[in-house]
Motif scaffolding. Sequence first.
Motif, PDB file in Angstrom:
ATOM      1  N   GLY A   5       0.646  -1.070   0.026  1.00 33.24           N
ATOM      2  CA  GLY A   5      -0.104  -0.011   0.042  1.00 33.24           C
ATOM      3  C   GLY A   5       0.881   1.319   0.032  1.00 33.24           C
ATOM      4  O   GLY A   5       2.109   1.154  -0.032  1.00 33.24           O
ATOM      5  N   LEU A   6       0.059   2.578   0.108  1.00 29.77           N
ATOM      6  CA  LEU A   6       1.105   3.674   0.219  1.00 29.77           C
ATOM      7  C   LEU A   6       1.831   3.740   1.207  1.00 29.77           C
ATOM      8  O   LEU A   6       2.918   4.221   0.764  1.00 29.77           O
ATOM      9  CB  LEU A   6      -0.107   4.658   0.190  1.00 29.77           C
ATOM     10  CG  LEU A   6       0.418   6.489  -0.048  1.00 29.77           C
ATOM     11  CD1 LEU A   6       1.354   6.549  -1.057  1.00 29.77           C
ATOM     12  CD2 LEU A   6      -0.502   7.458   0.259  1.00 29.77           C
ATOM     13  N   GLY A   7       1.504   3.482   2.281  1.00 27.53           N
ATOM     14  CA  GLY A   7       2.516   3.506   3.540  1.00 27.53           C
ATOM     15  C   GLY A   7       3.600   2.802   3.422  1.00 27.53           C
ATOM     16  O   GLY A   7       4.796   3.135   3.393  1.00 27.53           O
ATOM     17  N   ALA A   8       3.504   1.507   2.971  1.00 30.45           N
ATOM     18  CA  ALA A   8       4.747   0.605   2.831  1.00 30.45           C
ATOM     19  C   ALA A   8       5.553   1.007   1.746  1.00 30.45           C
ATOM     20  O   ALA A   8       6.585   1.061   1.739  1.00 30.45           O
ATOM     21  CB  ALA A   8       4.029  -0.720   2.394  1.00 30.45           C
ATOM     22  N   LEU A   9       5.088   1.555   0.524  1.00 30.01           N
ATOM     23  CA  LEU A   9       5.984   2.132  -0.654  1.00 30.01           C
ATOM     24  C   LEU A   9       6.338   3.457  -0.103  1.00 30.01           C
ATOM     25  O   LEU A   9       7.641   3.645  -0.479  1.00 30.01           O
ATOM     26  CB  LEU A   9       5.108   2.415  -1.861  1.00 30.01           C
ATOM     27  CG  LEU A   9       4.187   1.500  -2.425  1.00 30.01           C
ATOM     28  CD1 LEU A   9       3.367   1.824  -3.147  1.00 30.01           C
ATOM     29  CD2 LEU A   9       5.172   0.533  -3.071  1.00 30.01           C
ATOM     30  N   ILE A  10       5.951   4.473   0.631  1.00 27.65           N
ATOM     31  CA  ILE A  10       6.430   5.483   1.147  1.00 27.65           C
ATOM     32  C   ILE A  10       7.772   5.007   2.118  1.00 27.65           C
ATOM     33  O   ILE A  10       9.018   5.732   2.203  1.00 27.65           O
ATOM     34  CB  ILE A  10       5.564   6.500   1.967  1.00 27.65           C
ATOM     35  CG1 ILE A  10       4.585   7.019   1.094  1.00 27.65           C
ATOM     36  CG2 ILE A  10       6.389   7.807   2.661  1.00 27.65           C
ATOM     37  CD1 ILE A  10       3.453   7.764   1.819  1.00 27.65           C
ATOM     38  N   ALA A  11       7.426   4.075   2.912  1.00 31.77           N
ATOM     39  CA  ALA A  11       8.531   3.531   3.870  1.00 31.77           C
ATOM     40  C   ALA A  11       9.721   3.211   3.185  1.00 31.77           C
ATOM     41  O   ALA A  11      10.892   3.244   3.657  1.00 31.77           O
ATOM     42  CB  ALA A  11       7.907   2.746   4.873  1.00 31.77           C
ATOM     43  N   LEU A  12       9.325   2.388   1.852  1.00 36.51           N
ATOM     44  CA  LEU A  12      10.319   1.780   1.187  1.00 36.51           C
ATOM     45  C   LEU A  12      11.638   3.012   0.432  1.00 36.51           C
ATOM     46  O   LEU A  12      12.528   2.878   0.616  1.00 36.51           O
ATOM     47  CB  LEU A  12       9.789   0.694   0.246  1.00 36.51           C
ATOM     48  CG  LEU A  12      10.730   0.019  -0.680  1.00 36.51           C
ATOM     49  CD1 LEU A  12      11.757  -0.764  -0.169  1.00 36.51           C
ATOM     50  CD2 LEU A  12       9.990  -0.695  -1.812  1.00 36.51           C
ATOM     51  N   VAL A  13      10.678   4.010  -0.044  1.00 33.48           N
ATOM     52  CA  VAL A  13      11.464   4.866  -0.744  1.00 33.48           C
ATOM     53  C   VAL A  13      12.138   5.564   0.408  1.00 33.48           C
ATOM     54  O   VAL A  13      13.531   5.995   0.312  1.00 33.48           O
ATOM     55  CB  VAL A  13      10.405   5.806  -1.244  1.00 33.48           C
ATOM     56  CG1 VAL A  13      11.487   6.864  -2.087  1.00 33.48           C
ATOM     57  CG2 VAL A  13       9.944   5.039  -2.456  1.00 33.48           C
TER      58      VAL A  13
END
Length: 470
Positions: free
Chosen positions: A6-14
């Motif tokens: 999801g968006l949260g996981a993608l933000i954390a990854l970047v």
Amino acid sequence: MRQDLGLGALIALVFSSMVGAGIFSLPQNMAQQAQVGAIALGWLITGVGMLALACVYQRLALRRPDLDGGIFTYARAGFGDFIGFNAAWGYWVCQLLANVSYVVVLFSALSYFTDRPGHTLLGEGNTPLAIGLGSVLVWGVHLLILKGVRRAALVNLVATLAKLIPLLVLCVALLLAFHLETFRLDVWGEQALGGVLEQVTSTMKVTLWVFIGIEGAVVVSARARRRQDVGRATLIALLGALALYVMVSLFALGVMSQPEVAALKNPSTAAILAQIVGPWGAWLINIGMVISVLGAFLSWTLLASEVPFIAAQSGLFPRWFSRLNQHGTPKHGLWATTLLVQLFLLVILLQESTYLALVNITTSAALVPYFFSAAYGLKLAWQDRARAQASAQDLLLGALASGYGLWLVYAAGVEYLLLATLLYVPGLLILHLARRQRGQTWGRAEALGGLILVCLAAWSAWRWAQGLLG
């Protein structure tokens, strides 16, 4: 492939990919080469360039949703298989070296708690004990990711939130202790550090290093629940990281003078916070750095395992890399990544290489994929503009991102670019194996490109042997 990020996981990854070890040494790394005015200009150039690149990736993710993997699939779509392969190979090598640097700097940070004068256990992260413990970490992360990308992404999200605590404490302390008089001392520093352009140029490798990872959401775009989240995550993480970088590197010069910051031992933020709040500040920063590096290492291992998998799916790497396990993890890409990181760690043990040496060669290896992916954004905008399907804004963003890529090539200097060719040459064998599997042959332009690369690598090896490089 499971689409469960999801968006949260993608933000954390970047964010975790970008904000790793570099931010904790950023004040000293920047002050060593430039004064306040040049550092501000450097961040202005970097901010515009990286925002343009992030916007290009955002538009490409929506414009070409068929191109999973982003950064190197864009290079291939725009400039052919040979450029696409070298972008994929260079990006993978960049990730491998980044992971090695994280292991080194992690145990260098832990040496703050273990080493004493005359009693060195971890040293600069390249002692036998540090490499041994680093190897345990490498294989532990390997086992975690084998259990599934989603589980690893959740662990990374927790690590990202944890690393923000010491960074926010540092930022608040810098604001409270900031003195304008100290900040304004010798703003341009031309007598001590050289001309402004020279100072700005010298900061470029540092600023690129701390932003490597901006493409994280694009690389795993096939795993995103919603395609539009890819671009959103990239922009949100970039703006957050940029705000932190500017505050940490500039406001530190309002607490200590440029010569004082330049003379600090890294992680320099530990000494700065300790001066403001006392010894517990150094403890907090070093603990935060350990958490931050662990999160970044996990993020980069996730990304590194995806690259050969996606490249194999598109025909650039051998088919062996395209297999998933029962948890949806690209198992062969992960195994190859872990084994090569382990090999590089053994080389570090023999050569006693330092974190900064790894940073320099890593940033040089990253230039090819960054430039050509940005150039594809410009090319696509130009083509679409001719068909009245793109705006002048798309064209401007593509031009800014491509121009920034060229500026980075100039700022990197010849020395590390030549060393990077030594890392690119082994990839030609992988490309040849992939071609043979698919019954394809080399074109004339590709054969010429390969020959030029081999010649540059041979020249670089000779200069290195003569002590003229590195």
